[in-house]
Enzyme design. Structure first.
Site, PDB file in Angstrom:
ATOM      1  N   THR A   1       0.822  -1.211   0.000  1.00  0.00           N
ATOM      2  CA  THR A   1       0.000   0.000   0.000  1.00  0.00           C
ATOM      3  C   THR A   1       0.854   1.258   0.000  1.00  0.00           C
ATOM      4  O   THR A   1       1.971   1.267   0.533  1.00  0.00           O
ATOM      5  CB  THR A   1      -0.911  -0.003   1.252  1.00  0.00           C
ATOM      6  OG1 THR A   1      -1.508   1.298   1.396  1.00  0.00           O
ATOM      7  CG2 THR A   1      -0.144  -0.283   2.531  1.00  0.00           C
TER       8      THR A   1
ATOM      9  N   TYR B   1      -1.349  -0.063   9.956  1.00  0.00           N
ATOM     10  CA  TYR B   1      -1.667  -0.731   8.690  1.00  0.00           C
ATOM     11  C   TYR B   1      -0.472  -0.599   7.742  1.00  0.00           C
ATOM     12  O   TYR B   1       0.056  -1.598   7.237  1.00  0.00           O
ATOM     13  CB  TYR B   1      -2.932  -0.129   8.076  1.00  0.00           C
ATOM     14  CG  TYR B   1      -3.182  -0.612   6.677  1.00  0.00           C
ATOM     15  CD1 TYR B   1      -3.357  -1.969   6.432  1.00  0.00           C
ATOM     16  CD2 TYR B   1      -3.215   0.267   5.602  1.00  0.00           C
ATOM     17  CE1 TYR B   1      -3.559  -2.433   5.141  1.00  0.00           C
ATOM     18  CE2 TYR B   1      -3.418  -0.180   4.316  1.00  0.00           C
ATOM     19  CZ  TYR B   1      -3.585  -1.534   4.093  1.00  0.00           C
ATOM     20  OH  TYR B   1      -3.777  -1.999   2.816  1.00  0.00           O
TER      21      TYR B   1
HETATM   22  N1  UFG Z   1     -13.391  10.040   3.654  1.00  0.00           N
HETATM   23  C1  UFG Z   1     -14.340  10.935   4.086  1.00  0.00           C
HETATM   24  N2  UFG Z   1     -15.528  10.440   4.547  1.00  0.00           N
HETATM   25  C2  UFG Z   1     -15.800   9.108   4.592  1.00  0.00           C
HETATM   26  C3  UFG Z   1     -14.812   8.196   4.133  1.00  0.00           C
HETATM   27  C4  UFG Z   1     -13.612   8.700   3.682  1.00  0.00           C
HETATM   28  O1  UFG Z   1     -14.133  12.150   4.067  1.00  0.00           O
HETATM   29  O2  UFG Z   1     -16.889   8.726   5.028  1.00  0.00           O
HETATM   30  C5  UFG Z   1     -12.117  10.571   3.173  1.00  0.00           C
HETATM   31  C6  UFG Z   1     -10.935  10.068   3.987  1.00  0.00           C
HETATM   32  O3  UFG Z   1     -10.742  10.886   5.108  1.00  0.00           O
HETATM   33  C7  UFG Z   1      -9.834  10.138   2.975  1.00  0.00           C
HETATM   34  C8  UFG Z   1     -10.527   9.854   1.639  1.00  0.00           C
HETATM   35  O4  UFG Z   1     -11.900  10.077   1.870  1.00  0.00           O
HETATM   36  O5  UFG Z   1      -9.314  11.430   2.920  1.00  0.00           O
HETATM   37  C9  UFG Z   1     -10.351   8.427   1.190  1.00  0.00           C
HETATM   38  O6  UFG Z   1     -10.692   7.579   2.274  1.00  0.00           O
HETATM   39  P1  UFG Z   1     -10.880   6.001   2.133  1.00  0.00           P
HETATM   40  O7  UFG Z   1     -11.263   5.480   3.471  1.00  0.00           O
HETATM   41  O8  UFG Z   1     -11.759   5.702   0.969  1.00  0.00           O
HETATM   42  O9  UFG Z   1      -9.440   5.515   1.719  1.00  0.00           O
HETATM   43  P2  UFG Z   1      -8.065   5.701   2.512  1.00  0.00           P
HETATM   44  O10 UFG Z   1      -7.280   6.696   1.727  1.00  0.00           O
HETATM   45  O11 UFG Z   1      -8.195   5.944   3.956  1.00  0.00           O
HETATM   46  O12 UFG Z   1      -7.571   4.220   2.467  1.00  0.00           O
HETATM   47  C10 UFG Z   1      -7.190   3.613   1.295  1.00  0.00           C
HETATM   48  C11 UFG Z   1      -7.293   2.102   1.423  1.00  0.00           C
HETATM   49  C12 UFG Z   1      -6.365   1.608   2.464  1.00  0.00           C
HETATM   50  C13 UFG Z   1      -5.008   2.155   2.221  1.00  0.00           C
HETATM   51  C14 UFG Z   1      -5.045   3.624   2.147  1.00  0.00           C
HETATM   52  C15 UFG Z   1      -3.716   4.256   1.920  1.00  0.00           C
HETATM   53  O13 UFG Z   1      -8.600   1.734   1.750  1.00  0.00           O
HETATM   54  O14 UFG Z   1      -6.355   0.209   2.403  1.00  0.00           O
HETATM   55  O15 UFG Z   1      -5.884   4.001   1.081  1.00  0.00           O
HETATM   56  O16 UFG Z   1      -3.680   5.419   2.682  1.00  0.00           O
HETATM   57  F1  UFG Z   1      -4.175   1.844   3.226  1.00  0.00           F
END
Ligand code: UFG
Length: 326
Positions: free
Chosen positions: A116, A140
């Site tokens: 990741t 993670y």
């Molecule tokens: N977000 C919101 N509201 C929500 C969900 C997400 O504002 O209800 C924002 C998060 O804060 C983030 C962006 O949308 O800024 C993307 O969030 P996700 O949860 O969709 O994805 P992440 O970037 O947290 O996580 C993804 C993968 C992980 C991986 C990560 C790397 O799901 O497995 O990218 O940082 F580790």
């Protein structure tokens, strides 16, 4: 040729199984069904088992004699990793250790590993490529970085060859809507936005609008799951052809803010997206965008479906047919 797919019942693993079957391989899913779905295993046999139990892995190898492993199985939620790091170290690191030891014991020496961009941590406005130092900011990312190191050690000592893929944000669904993203609870941005569009939840809450980005929300690099899996088939062939172990970032190089994703969903679905503003979510990096062309240049990978409208369109098509009563 059989290929062992750990986590083959999950979102990304099930897309891998479909692509493997199309490419003439038989995907053998090894999955504990903790976050995956039995009915997503449509393209080859399922071995129900857990990477924490060596006997389960041995059974999959003994029954099927796979020639290589695609290793997707993992816990993968940043918020959860912040609360419960032990789960990440135990499940991801120990599970992977059991897997590679079992693979070697059964004479299998090729593994494609799902890592990741979270292994890079939060680096001020840097485009992340494979030479960027890895400084994870949550358990993670740390657990995945540890597995990368483990794979290098096992190559040096035992000749276990690897292709490591560092995913940016995987999105979209199978364009045929046969499989797609379905987590319970859902934490990922695009499915949550689509739930809000469909009235399955009241609203999407934007986690933080005071980040140092143009619109104040976090920026991510979204890649279509089918494009991501194309890279895995290329990575598998790379190993089967005897090429050396290699690591590749899988992103497009285009960053989208949370607000931009919401706006795109509004346009694609032609519906309102009820939106609330909330606090920052612990463990979130400000900006994660790939600055790498290695996968394109060396693997010949082309991310042909990874435009924001196409990813949302495919996710939306799946969202409308998925059985949400499971
Ligand atoms: N977000 C919101 N509201 C929500 C969900 C997400 O504002 O209800 C924002 C998060 O804060 C983030 C962006 O949308 O800024 C993307 O969030 P996700 O949860 O969709 O994805 P992440 O970037 O947290 O996580 C993804 C993968 C992980 C991986 C990560 C790397 O799901 O497995 O990218 O940082 F580790």
């Amino acid at each position: 040729m059989k290929i062992l797919v750990t986590g083959g019942a999950g979102y990304i693993g099930s897309h891998a199984c479909k692509a493997l079957a199309r490419a003439g391989f038989t995907p053998v899913t090894l999955d504990n069904l903790s976050t995956g779905w039995k009915d997503a295993v449509k393209f080859g046999p399922l071995v129900e088992g857990d990477l924490s139990r060596r006997a389960d892995i041995d059974r999959a190898f003994a029954e099927h004699d796979p020639k290589a492993v695609l290793h997707f199985a993992a816990v993968s939620r940043v918020d959860e990793a912040m609360r419960d790091p032990a789960l990440y170290w135990r499940n991801n690191v120990l599970g992977s250790l059991n897997l590679v030891e079992a693979a070697l014991a059964h004479g299998c020496r090729d593994i494609v590993f799902s890592s990741t961009c979270a292994t890079y941590g939060d680096q001020d406005n840097v485009l992340l490529d494979e030479t960027t130092p890895q400084r994870p900011i949550n358990a993670y990312g740390a657990s995945k970085a540890a597995i990368e190191i483990m794979l290098r050690d096992f190559e040096a000592a035992h000749g276990l060859r690897h292709v490591i893929f560092r995913y940016f944000n995987v999105a979209g669904a199978d364009p045929d809507a046969e499989i797609g993203e379905f987590h319970r609870p859902e934490t990922h941005l695009i499915p949550i936005v689509l739930d809000a569009v469909a009235g399955k939840r009241e609203a999407i809450t934007v986690f933080g609008t005071d980040y140092p980005t143009p619109d104040g929300t976090c920026i991510r690099d979204y890649v279509h799951v089918s494009d991501l899996i194309d890279a895995h088939i290329l990575g598998l062939r790379w190993l089967l052809d005897g090429k050396p172990s290699r690591d590749f970032n899988l992103g497009t190089g285009d960053g989208f803010s949370v607000r931009e994703v919401i706006d795109a969903a509004r346009r694609v679905t032609n519906r309102d997206v009820p939106t609330n503003i909330g606090e920052r979510r612990a463990g979130d990096a400000v900006k994660l965008v790939s600055g790498s062309s290695r996968a394109r240049e060396e693997l010949g990978w082309a991310a042909t479906r990874s435009t924001m409208p196409k990813m949302i369109e495919d996710a939306w098509r799946w969202h409308q047919v998925a059985d949400y009563r499971q």
